[in-house]
Write a protein that holds these residues in place. Structure first.
Motif, PDB file in Angstrom:
ATOM      1  N   SER A 292       0.857  -1.194   0.000  1.00  0.00           N
ATOM      2  CA  SER A 292       0.000   0.000   0.000  1.00  0.00           C
ATOM      3  C   SER A 292       0.886   1.235   0.000  1.00  0.00           C
ATOM      4  CB  SER A 292      -0.915   0.005   1.228  1.00  0.00           C
ATOM      5  OG  SER A 292      -1.682   1.190   1.282  1.00  0.00           O
ATOM      6  N   TYR A 293       0.551   2.180  -0.869  1.00  0.00           N
ATOM      7  CA  TYR A 293       1.326   3.426  -0.958  1.00  0.00           C
ATOM      8  C   TYR A 293       0.362   4.594  -1.083  1.00  0.00           C
ATOM      9  CZ  TYR A 293       4.320   7.148  -2.736  1.00  0.00           C
ATOM     10  OH  TYR A 293       4.952   8.347  -2.901  1.00  0.00           O
ATOM     11  N   THR A 295       0.292   9.156  -0.941  1.00  0.00           N
ATOM     12  CA  THR A 295       1.006  10.425  -0.859  1.00  0.00           C
ATOM     13  C   THR A 295      -0.003  11.553  -0.710  1.00  0.00           C
ATOM     14  OG1 THR A 295       2.609  11.888  -1.966  1.00  0.00           O
ATOM     15  CG2 THR A 295       1.056  10.697  -3.373  1.00  0.00           C
ATOM     16  N   ASN A 397       4.539  10.956   2.507  1.00  0.00           N
ATOM     17  CA  ASN A 397       4.519   9.698   1.761  1.00  0.00           C
ATOM     18  C   ASN A 397       4.413   8.541   2.747  1.00  0.00           C
ATOM     19  OD1 ASN A 397       5.051  10.501  -1.139  1.00  0.00           O
ATOM     20  ND2 ASN A 397       6.799  11.458  -0.135  1.00  0.00           N
ATOM     21  N   ASN A 398       3.540   7.569   2.443  1.00  0.00           N
ATOM     22  CA  ASN A 398       3.344   6.411   3.303  1.00  0.00           C
ATOM     23  C   ASN A 398       3.465   5.133   2.481  1.00  0.00           C
ATOM     24  OD1 ASN A 398       2.405   7.347   6.147  1.00  0.00           O
ATOM     25  ND2 ASN A 398       1.241   8.624   4.724  1.00  0.00           N
ATOM     26  N   LEU A 399       4.170   4.151   3.037  1.00  0.00           N
ATOM     27  CA  LEU A 399       4.323   2.843   2.407  1.00  0.00           C
ATOM     28  C   LEU A 399       4.137   1.774   3.470  1.00  0.00           C
ATOM     29  CD1 LEU A 399       5.214   0.973   0.033  1.00  0.00           C
ATOM     30  CD2 LEU A 399       7.563   1.256   0.879  1.00  0.00           C
ATOM     31  N   SER A 400       3.356   0.733   3.153  1.00  0.00           N
ATOM     32  CA  SER A 400       3.169  -0.378   4.090  1.00  0.00           C
ATOM     33  C   SER A 400       3.143  -1.693   3.322  1.00  0.00           C
ATOM     34  CB  SER A 400       1.878  -0.212   4.898  1.00  0.00           C
ATOM     35  OG  SER A 400       0.744  -0.299   4.062  1.00  0.00           O
ATOM     36  N   SER A 413       5.922  -0.673   7.941  1.00  0.00           N
ATOM     37  CA  SER A 413       5.423   0.622   7.466  1.00  0.00           C
ATOM     38  C   SER A 413       6.555   1.644   7.470  1.00  0.00           C
ATOM     39  CB  SER A 413       4.271   1.118   8.345  1.00  0.00           C
ATOM     40  OG  SER A 413       4.724   1.386   9.659  1.00  0.00           O
TER      41      SER A 413
END
Length: 506
Positions: A292-293, A295, A397-400, A413
């Motif tokens: 999952s990404y 912004t 920005n988020n990445l999991s 994460s």
């Protein structure tokens, strides 16, 4: 003597090698034909396994994403798990032939469903449509209480308000505590004018102390955290370096529960006397690995600016404070008026509020000398605030990554926050790394391991309160005839300070 029966694949190979093929066919061609037949056989053999495709919907026909689908066979011990896609579809492949298959489907907010006694043969292609019945009413009655214990809401003797993670990420706040504002009754949230990375004050059901700290206790996954603000500013000034709750990545939060009243926080003793906010973080889910990404980019400006008068300039008693005579000497304005000196009005400098305040002459374009020696016309400068404070820019920005099985799951994460504050050169850069792993060793023995790393760097955080280097305070006291373009021209050297009126003893 061995009983040996060659397989179909071996028979085909031997026939090819021993057949009466023309002599001009070389061995490379023969081996190529062998490879082609081998590949064909493997593909044919792979197609003997069955495939199951299906779609999961609710009672109204809407697709249910992220539902867990498990197929198992008690006889052979075979088990496979997957999750439904955003459109509700799912697929399971490489299912060997057999009898007594059981397919189970579950999703949060819905009643689980099981399909029993399925017989699957080679090369079966099953299509299944599954409808789940909603159980949202029962789900809403279960809340997280002290120490992370889940209980039915109707069995509690105190008030609990619960927020889901997606409710906290709608506003994309740098400090997740600000996301509580306006969402929970009886909870007041206020933030200081401290720019990017500043702290927030949360009060549940009013202040409990006139001089003490009335903020609640924060508990993350059953562990209380330190939410103190190191070197917090006071009425004399100081810099806000943020608090503990501000370092949590909002995208990592599954739920946030607000426990109100002394009964709710009884297990936490005196620390929970102002209420408790319980935070439950996200964990991995069984099924295929999911990425999952996201912004987000947001802009912010000052909502309310001070109202200033723009009729009278710097000075006192309706006139200028000083006067430069034609011979270059400086005297007070009262002395110049008394003796009728010839020359030019002059502004003063320094920290004396009476000489830099805007109680002077009416601004009508008169020629005068400012405190820095510039010859100017006396006109209003109404944009001192807007020309200094800039638009705040926030980029997140988020990445999991998560996945696992029924026995072990994991979630990693990463969040990158980059904020350019409303004060020039004020910036905040923060990186959040989180890793959580859960394992079910036995029915009574579970392991839950969490690790977090936070790296944050803030630059030029603004000074608060009634301090000399608080920009908001300085602009309130800045004369309405003094523009930022004039102030920005100078770097205060020792020589210039000695020449300026108000610093040289005049």
């Amino acid at each position: 003597m061995h009983n040996y029966l060659p397989s179909k694949h071996s028979i085909l190979t031997m026939l090819l090698l021993r057949s009466n093929i023309r002599a001009d066919l070389n061995w490379a061609l023969r081996l190529g034909l062998v490879g082609l037949l081998s590949t064909s056989y493997l593909l044919a053999n792979a197609q003997q396994n069955a495939t199951i495709n299906g779609v999961i919907k609710d009672e109204t026909g809407k697709p249910i994403p992220s539902a867990t689908v498990t197929i198992r066979n008690a006889t052979s011990g075979m088990k496979k798990t997957t999750t439904s896609r955003p459109d509700g579809t799912f697929s399971l492949d490489q299912i060997p032939a057999g009898q007594g298959y059981q397919i189970s489907v579950s999703s949060i907010g819905f009643k689980s469903r099981e399909l029993l006694d399925y017989t699957i043969t080679d090369r079966d292609k099953l299509a299944i449509n599954i409808s789940l019945e909603s159980s949202a009413q029962n789900l809403q009655e279960v809340v997280v209480t002290a120490l992370g214990i889940k209980r039915e809401k109707k069995a509690l003797g105190y008030t609990v308000a619960e927020l889901k993670g997606d409710e906290l990420t709608q506003g994309k706040e740098t400090n997740v505590a600000n996301a509580l504002s306006g969402k929970v009754a009886g909870v007041q949230v206020s933030r200081a004018a401290s720019g990017a990375g500043g702290s927030s004050k949360v009060v549940i059901r009013g202040n409990n102390s006139l001089i003490g700290n009335s903020q609640p206790l924060y508990v993350v996954d059953g562990v209380p955290i330190d939410n103190q603000n190191i070197s917090s500013p006071n009425q004399s000034g100081g810099t806000d370096y943020g608090d503990g709750i501000g370092n949590i990545n909002p995208e990592d939060i599954e739920t946030m529960s607000v426990l109100k009243g002394p009964n709710a926080a009884a297990l936490y003793g005196q620390r929970g006397s102002n209420g408790v906010i319980l935070i439950t973080t996200k964990s991995g889910k069984a099924g295929k690995t999911r990425f999952s990404y996201g912004t987000d980019f947001s802009l912010g400006n000052g909502l309310v600016l001070p109202d200033f008068q723009n009729a009278y300039g710097q000075g006192l008693n309706g006139t200028f404070t000083h006067f430069r005579k034609d011979d270059g000497t400086i005297v007070s304005m009262s002395e110049a008026l008394k003796n009728g000196y010839s020359g030019m009005p002059k502004m003063s400098a320094g920290r004396d509020r009476t000489t830099r305040a805007s109680w002077g002459a009416k601004m009508e374009g008169q020629t005068y000398e400012d405190a820095y020696g510039n010859i100017l016309q006396l006109t209003p400068k109404p944009d001192t605030y807007s020309s200094f404070f800039q638009t705040e820019k926030q980029f997140v920005n988020n990445l999991s990554i998560d996945g696992g099985t029924d026995k072990v799951n994991y979630r990693f994460s990463f969040a990158n926050t980059d904020v350019k504050g409303y004060i020039p050169t004020n910036t905040l850069k923060r990186n959040n790394f989180g890793l959580r792993t859960q394992a079910k060793i036995t029915d009574k023995f579970h392991i839950d391991i969490k690790a977090n790393y936070i790296a944050q760097k803030g630059q030029n955080r603004p000074t608060l309160a009634d301090a000399a280097d608080n920009p908001a305070y300085l602009f309130i006291s800045q004369p309405r005839s003094l523009g930022n373009d004039i102030m920005a021209q100078y770097k205060w050297t020792a020589q210039e300070i000695s020449r300026q009126l108000g610093f040289s003893g005049l």
